[in-house]
Design an enzyme around this catalytic site. Structure first.
Site, mmCIF file in Angstrom:
data_model
loop_
_atom_site.group_PDB
_atom_site.id
_atom_site.type_symbol
_atom_site.label_atom_id
_atom_site.label_comp_id
_atom_site.label_asym_id
_atom_site.label_seq_id
_atom_site.Cartn_x
_atom_site.Cartn_y
_atom_site.Cartn_z
ATOM 1 N N ASP A 465 0.854 -1.188 0.000
ATOM 2 C CA ASP A 465 0.000 0.000 0.000
ATOM 3 C C ASP A 465 0.887 1.234 0.000
ATOM 4 O OD1 ASP A 465 -2.843 1.140 0.511
ATOM 5 O OD2 ASP A 465 -1.552 2.163 1.969
ATOM 6 N N ASN A 473 -2.554 13.373 -4.513
ATOM 7 C CA ASN A 473 -3.727 13.864 -5.241
ATOM 8 C C ASN A 473 -4.088 15.277 -4.806
ATOM 9 O OD1 ASN A 473 -4.110 11.576 -6.816
ATOM 10 N ND2 ASN A 473 -5.378 10.566 -5.254
ATOM 11 N N ASP A 482 -1.956 9.615 -10.367
ATOM 12 C CA ASP A 482 -1.923 8.486 -11.306
ATOM 13 C C ASP A 482 -0.506 8.188 -11.742
ATOM 14 O OD1 ASP A 482 -4.644 8.340 -11.094
ATOM 15 O OD2 ASP A 482 -5.042 9.409 -12.986
ATOM 16 N N GLU A 508 -4.748 2.388 -4.075
ATOM 17 C CA GLU A 508 -3.288 2.463 -4.096
ATOM 18 C C GLU A 508 -2.659 1.189 -3.560
ATOM 19 O OE1 GLU A 508 -4.763 4.453 -0.312
ATOM 20 O OE2 GLU A 508 -5.313 4.359 -2.417
#
Length: 598
Positions: A465, A473, A482, A508
């Protein structure tokens, strides 16, 4: 020469000879008439002279009887005979005026003179008797002068007749000779006419008609059996037989052309049947790799005189790579930049021949008397590769095959595009579009397969993770987030290598399955991944994004740990790693405490 011309000439010659023969017969008849005329005139002259002589004798006899008897009837008979004699003398005079020869005229004049002398003696005797001088009259009729005159008359008549007979004989002989000559000429002309007719008949019927017709009959029979190797008449005739022979020649040429077209049609149909078989094989292919050997097999059968490659565009769409070959291609390499091919540039078939009639593709080696054909494989507006053929000598086979090659290229491009589309759709079904990793569905299928396998090899599962991913973001935007996710996926794939199967679990989070890895090996791989991500400089559009870290939870089936709980144990290890401060690797070991490797 045409038979009609020969016939016309022969007809004209026959008519001419017939006319000449008729003229000769007319001339011969003319001379025969002259012969008859000569005989008729001679007979009339002889008859007239002889009658004159007999009349003189009769006059003499009547005069003597009158003198001796004194009967009046004898006087009348004498006077009548004398008058008739005068008429015959005038008739003979007319004959003389018709152009008798001089000698005959002289003889005729002698006859007239003797007749006149004899008539004068007899008339005087009759007159003397009438005057009473009976003795004197008798003496005059029997005197030597009378006898001499009478004998002279007979002699002159005989001489005249002989002359006429001699002349007539000559004229008759001449006329007979001329008549015989012209008759012979006429007969010869008739014989020549018959000979010409027979010769023309033989020449036309036998040599110009019958023999050629017999040969032509054999030719026609062989042509009817479709034996077009038969040799026709080659004498260059310009007549009706020549026209027929020319028509047969045209029929033979048409037959040969029809046979050639049938052979080409059969060959074309055979080629199309093979192409159809190729299309069926291409449609039956389920993977792009299956196309190459199929194309190579059928290309070598369809075009045995040509060599070539099947080029496929690489993933970056910058180069063409040969996937299969046939024959011994030497002009082009097995890999070259796509823009070096004019066929790819133009989007249509491009021929590079020995005559340099067009620009030569840059990927071809320079070689004289060689030709190459590059046909782009385009489907749905996209170029997926190229079909390449080359011919070492000349270009005839390449020209003949071009239409078929373009047909094959059209169907091959569609088959490749369909398989690539199928692969893309399959990838969309099993892979994450953002990272290119296998998706959650693939992870579930791989774990299900793992549980169904009856193998003792240890398997490890990592749950990864990205720490504080929301920060990227919020601070740099979702595109930057991304980008971070795709970079992390790339690092995971590179570090995991061929032994690891990387998945995007969701958001993620990532999952990596390692087959045949024990706990120590799995722990080493997990730490390598964590360290590679932590130390990787990640910039987005020239802006550093800062350090990216991950938390890793590892579980394994080693020491008979259950496969069914592998996912739950790895996920629990990940949660423990995140609750332990992140940027750590936590392992779920049976009988051991979890470790944090910083």
């Amino acid at each position: 020469m045409r038979i009609s011309t020969i016939t016309n000439w022969a007809y004209a010659l026959t008519v001419g000879l017939t006319l000449l023969s008729g003229g000769s017969f007319i001339i011969a008849t003319h001379y025969a008439d002259r012969e008859r005329d000569a005989l008729d005139i001679a007979w009339k002259i002889d008859e007239g002279v002889e009658v004159l002589a007999r009349a003189a004798e009769l006059t003499t006899e009547d005069a003597r009887l009158f003198v001796f008897t004194g009967e009046q009837r004898y006087l009348e008979a004498f006077q009548t005979a004398l008058a008739e004699e005068r008429e015959r003398e005038r008739a003979i005079r007319v004959l003389r005026e018709k152009g008798l020869p001089e000698e005959e005229v002289a003889a005729l004049r002698a006859v007239e003179a003797n007749a006149e002398i004899l008539d004068a003696i007899e008339e005087q005797a009759v007159a003397d008797f009438a005057n009473g001088a009976e003795n004197q009259a008798k003496a005059a009729l029997f005197s030597p002068e009378h006898e001499e005159a009478q004998l002279g008359l007979l002699n002159s008549v005989s001489h005249f007749v002989d002359l006429v007979a001699l002349r007539t004989r000559g004229e008759v002989e001449q006329a007979s000779a001329q008549a015989e000559l012209w008759g012979t000429i006429a007969k010869s002309m008739l014989a020549l006419t018959a000979l010409v007719f027979l010769c023309v008949l033989y020449f036309v019927l036998t040599r110009r008609v019958t023999r050629p017709l017999l040969r032509m009959s054999d030719v026609v029979q062989r042509l009817a059996r479709q034996d077009y190797d038969v040799q026709l008449l080659s004498d260059g005739r310009r007549d009706e037989i020549g026209d027929m022979n020319e028509a047969i020649q045209i029929f033979r040429d048409n037959g040969l052309e029809r046979e050639r077209l049938d052979a080409e049609r059969r060959k074309d149909q055979q080629t199309k049947d093979q192409i159809l078989q190729l299309m069926h094989r291409l449609q039956a292919c389920r993977q792009e790799g299956e196309l190459a050997p199929v194309v190579a097999l059928f290309a070598s059968q369809l075009f045995p005189d040509l060599s070539g490659h099947l080029f496929i565009m690489n993933t970056g769409r910058t180069a063409l790579v040969a996937k299969s070959s046939w024959g011994t291609p030497t002009l082009s390499g097995e890999e070259f930049p796509a823009l070096e091919c004019w066929g790819i540039r133009r989007g249509r078939a491009h021929l590079s021949d020995a005559t340099n009639s067009d620009v030569r593709c840059l990927h071809l080696r320079e070689q004289e008397s060689s030709s190459a054909l590059c046909v782009p494989l385009s489907a749905r507006g996209d170029t997926v590769g190229a079909l390449y053929f080359e011919e070492a000598e000349g270009g005839a086979a390449l020209d003949n095959a071009r239409t078929y090659v373009e047909l094959i290229a059209e169907n091959l491009a569609l088959a490749i595009a369909n398989l690539q589309l199928r692969d893309r759709l399959a990838n969309l079904a099993v892979r994450d579009p953002l990272t290119g990793l296998l998706n959650r569905r693939s992870l579930d299928e791989n774990l299900a397969d793992l549980m169904q396998e009856d193998r003792d090899d240890p398997t490890a599962l990592m749950m990864i993770d990205i720490d504080h991913f929301k920060r990227f973001n919020d601070q740099f935007g979702h595109d930057a987030g991304d980008f971070v996710m795709s970079q992390v996926a790339t690092i995971i794939t590179n570090v995991a290598g061929h032994g690891g199967i990387a998945h995007r679990y969701g958001g993620e989070e990532f999952a990596v399955i390692f087959r045949e890895h024990d706990g120590a090996a799995a722990l080493q791989k997990a730490e390598a991944i964590r360290h590679a991500i932590e130390t990787a400089p990640i910039d987005y559009q020239g802006q550093p994004l800062g350090t990216v870290t991950v938390s890793v939870g590892v579980a394994t089936t080693e020491d008979n740990r259950p496969k069914a709980t592998l996912m739950q144990r790895a996920d629990a290890a990940l949660l423990q790693a995140k609750s332990s401060g992140r940027n750590v690797v936590v392992c779920d070991w049976s009988g051991r405490a979890n470790r944090r490797l910083a």
